[in-house]
Write an enzyme that holds these catalytic residues in place. Sequence first.
Site, PDB file in Angstrom:
ATOM      1  N   GLY A 146       0.624  -1.146  -0.219  1.00 26.13           N
ATOM      2  CA  GLY A 146      -0.090  -0.043  -0.062  1.00 26.13           C
ATOM      3  C   GLY A 146       0.854   1.432  -0.071  1.00 26.13           C
ATOM      4  O   GLY A 146       1.860   1.246   0.343  1.00 26.13           O
ATOM      5  N   CYS A 185       5.245  -6.175   1.351  1.00 22.95           N
ATOM      6  CA  CYS A 185       5.626  -4.689   1.304  1.00 22.95           C
ATOM      7  C   CYS A 185       4.877  -3.877   2.407  1.00 22.95           C
ATOM      8  O   CYS A 185       5.546  -4.220   3.624  1.00 22.95           O
ATOM      9  CB  CYS A 185       5.275  -3.954  -0.012  1.00 22.95           C
ATOM     10  N   TYR A 186       3.943  -3.130   2.341  1.00 21.16           N
ATOM     11  CA  TYR A 186       3.482  -2.488   3.551  1.00 21.16           C
ATOM     12  C   TYR A 186       2.948  -3.533   4.551  1.00 21.16           C
ATOM     13  O   TYR A 186       3.089  -3.372   5.753  1.00 21.16           O
ATOM     14  CB  TYR A 186       2.439  -1.368   3.179  1.00 21.16           C
ATOM     15  N   HIS A 224       7.756  -7.278  -4.400  1.00 16.27           N
ATOM     16  CA  HIS A 224       6.283  -7.851  -5.005  1.00 16.27           C
ATOM     17  C   HIS A 224       6.590  -9.059  -5.489  1.00 16.27           C
ATOM     18  O   HIS A 224       6.830  -9.054  -6.894  1.00 16.27           O
ATOM     19  CB  HIS A 224       5.693  -6.593  -5.574  1.00 16.27           C
ATOM     20  N   GLU A 269       3.919 -10.659  -6.693  1.00 13.21           N
ATOM     21  CA  GLU A 269       2.683 -10.991  -7.812  1.00 13.21           C
ATOM     22  C   GLU A 269       2.793 -10.277  -9.234  1.00 13.21           C
ATOM     23  O   GLU A 269       2.349 -10.512 -10.123  1.00 13.21           O
ATOM     24  CB  GLU A 269       1.495 -10.056  -7.065  1.00 13.21           C
ATOM     25  N   SER A 314     -26.336  -7.370 -24.448  1.00 19.31           N
ATOM     26  CA  SER A 314     -25.794  -6.392 -25.380  1.00 19.31           C
ATOM     27  C   SER A 314     -24.906  -7.117 -26.358  1.00 19.31           C
ATOM     28  O   SER A 314     -24.614  -6.644 -27.387  1.00 19.31           O
ATOM     29  CB  SER A 314     -24.710  -5.540 -24.597  1.00 19.31           C
ATOM     30  N   GLY A 315     -24.499  -8.295 -26.181  1.00 22.38           N
ATOM     31  CA  GLY A 315     -23.844  -9.231 -27.090  1.00 22.38           C
ATOM     32  C   GLY A 315     -22.226  -9.176 -26.571  1.00 22.38           C
ATOM     33  O   GLY A 315     -21.344  -9.782 -27.411  1.00 22.38           O
ATOM     34  N   GLY A 316     -21.871  -8.324 -25.559  1.00 23.97           N
ATOM     35  CA  GLY A 316     -20.548  -8.052 -25.172  1.00 23.97           C
ATOM     36  C   GLY A 316     -20.236  -9.305 -24.320  1.00 23.97           C
ATOM     37  O   GLY A 316     -21.391 -10.009 -23.750  1.00 23.97           O
ATOM     38  N   VAL A 317     -18.974  -9.363 -23.802  1.00 20.77           N
ATOM     39  CA  VAL A 317     -18.595 -10.737 -23.360  1.00 20.77           C
ATOM     40  C   VAL A 317     -19.364 -10.882 -21.840  1.00 20.77           C
ATOM     41  O   VAL A 317     -19.902 -11.860 -21.711  1.00 20.77           O
ATOM     42  CB  VAL A 317     -17.063 -10.659 -22.991  1.00 20.77           C
ATOM     43  N   ASP A 318     -19.374  -9.736 -21.083  1.00 13.72           N
ATOM     44  CA  ASP A 318     -19.898  -9.738 -19.772  1.00 13.72           C
ATOM     45  C   ASP A 318     -21.405 -10.355 -19.813  1.00 13.72           C
ATOM     46  O   ASP A 318     -21.677 -11.200 -19.295  1.00 13.72           O
ATOM     47  CB  ASP A 318     -19.456  -8.648 -19.076  1.00 13.72           C
ATOM     48  N   SER A 319     -22.068  -9.633 -20.473  1.00 11.54           N
ATOM     49  CA  SER A 319     -23.733  -9.791 -20.405  1.00 11.54           C
ATOM     50  C   SER A 319     -23.945 -11.314 -21.096  1.00 11.54           C
ATOM     51  O   SER A 319     -24.696 -12.011 -20.877  1.00 11.54           O
ATOM     52  CB  SER A 319     -24.352  -8.758 -21.179  1.00 11.54           C
ATOM     53  N   SER A 320     -23.029 -11.553 -22.275  1.00 13.79           N
ATOM     54  CA  SER A 320     -23.207 -13.009 -22.825  1.00 13.79           C
ATOM     55  C   SER A 320     -23.028 -13.828 -21.957  1.00 13.79           C
ATOM     56  O   SER A 320     -23.822 -15.008 -21.692  1.00 13.79           O
ATOM     57  CB  SER A 320     -22.430 -12.968 -23.847  1.00 13.79           C
ATOM     58  N   LYS A 327     -11.866 -10.435 -15.432  1.00 15.76           N
ATOM     59  CA  LYS A 327     -12.241 -10.407 -16.970  1.00 15.76           C
ATOM     60  C   LYS A 327     -11.554 -11.787 -17.412  1.00 15.76           C
ATOM     61  O   LYS A 327     -12.317 -12.444 -18.161  1.00 15.76           O
ATOM     62  CB  LYS A 327     -11.630  -9.295 -17.457  1.00 15.76           C
TER      63      LYS A 327
END
Length: 511
Positions: A51, A78-79, A167, A169, A221-227, A367
Amino acid sequence: MILIIDFGSQYNQLIARRVRELEVYCQIEPPDIALDAIKALKPEGIILSGGPASIYEPNSPRVDKGIFELGIPILGICYGLQYMVDCLGGKVIRSAKREYGFAELHVIRRDRGGIFSEVAEDTRCWMSHGDTIDQLPSGFEITAETANTRVAAVEDPKRRFYGLQFHPEVVHTPEGKKMLENFLFPVCGCQKSWTMASFVRNSVEEIRSTVGDRRVVLGLSGGVDSSVAAMLLHQAIGNQLTSVFVDNGLLRQDEAEKVLALFKRHFHMNIRFARARAQFLAALKGVEDPERKRKIIGRVFIEVFDSEARKIKNVDFLAQGTLYPDVIESRSAFGGPSAVIKSHHNVGGLPRRMKLKLVEPLKHLFKDEVRLLGKELGLSDDMIWRQPFPGPGLGIRIIGEVTAKRLALLRKADAILLEEIKAADYYRRLWQSFVVLLPLKSVGIMGDQRTYENIAAIRAVTSDDAMTADWARLPHELLGSIANRIINEVRGINRVVYDISSKPPSTIEWE
Ligand code: XMP
């Protein structure tokens, strides 16, 4: 599960993604989470993130110290490490030299099955800190060092507390993933149980028990998330789900037909198709200002969606494809309100207005996990790897007034661009690639005739998250063939230019 305490590092979503790539479920929670809530989660391990704060600042973020009494392994980064050291009786001071960037890491102890098992004795790590550890709490010893940082890693093997000043990650710590893997498996004893197949099983059950025999409406909508959200809900509750697809007339060529063919005819989903082209065009008539256009498109969308949803009987739930980063950001204590650059068009205003309960089946996913889930549910790579398309659609890619004629021009040019980009195998390498129609005309010559026609701009960017973006260095031959085809095949466009601005200071969309 692994609990990640969010001390505000720009990298903490990355920690979560790394853990999940190792097939362990994790959750990010703010530092003010109550100790009882932590116990209720039954974590097998806790990661304290980095942080921006300094531990000796009066308002530095703190999590209940009771976590150190739970008998659970803890990894401080780290923090997070400095917080642990401070809580357990050690001392953190401002270092003489800030350390930022690559450092050569020398591992001192890797023989006890801890974080450094099977990590090379000399490796690289990514540092980003201004504070350093001056005194260790009792029970701790140093396990790695760099030239500038004597305490680059520590552990208390008895209590299973570990700390890394760097870090693990980020990709710049090449063996970081191995270190996290060591923490998850030998140290915490986690099981690899986070797979998309198990996610589908659990979500289907959860959705069924939440929804019961009632109905759910979703804006597709046809986008990835709503599909993907629609596919998951459909698997769980079949035709109790009604998806509403709003054809606002601002979609790409054949878009509405493709979405219907896939979801209605192929997957047999229950879809209400709202043909609202005229309504949107009428509302946009004479409007040139980008913000006004955005607001109008958002408002008309809600009106159309609302009136469609009212036609469905007994709807109690509204489903949304909200993703985990939105959930984390919306409750972050560190994000603060940012200036409105563009009013985003989404359905956030709907639930309050429609008095519906929300179902957000993707709210725990990143995502890349949504894409894996889409694949698991039977969506093709074509659907899963679609570039983002903004809610206001082509409405904000026609600079100036949106008319049916200009929409037709843009649609044709855009389809050519996408065809060429896909054929050259660039589609998936680009965050977005599209055409913008400018409110300018220029003189040209075709055959022996003078032309005085429109100008199209090509926009193609690379990006990881749309927060920043770089213009894509597309090969000149590719740009040449796109321009050639647009000018030859789209009557009304006689000039094509390429947008070479990055974000910031520009934005991805032009409006
Ligand atoms: P900008 O233009 O702000 O865009 O750099 C960042 C990303 O957001 C997308 N975008 C939107 N997406 N509704 C959306 O769902 C919107 O109103 C909207 N406006 C921009 C844009 O395409 C880019 O990916």
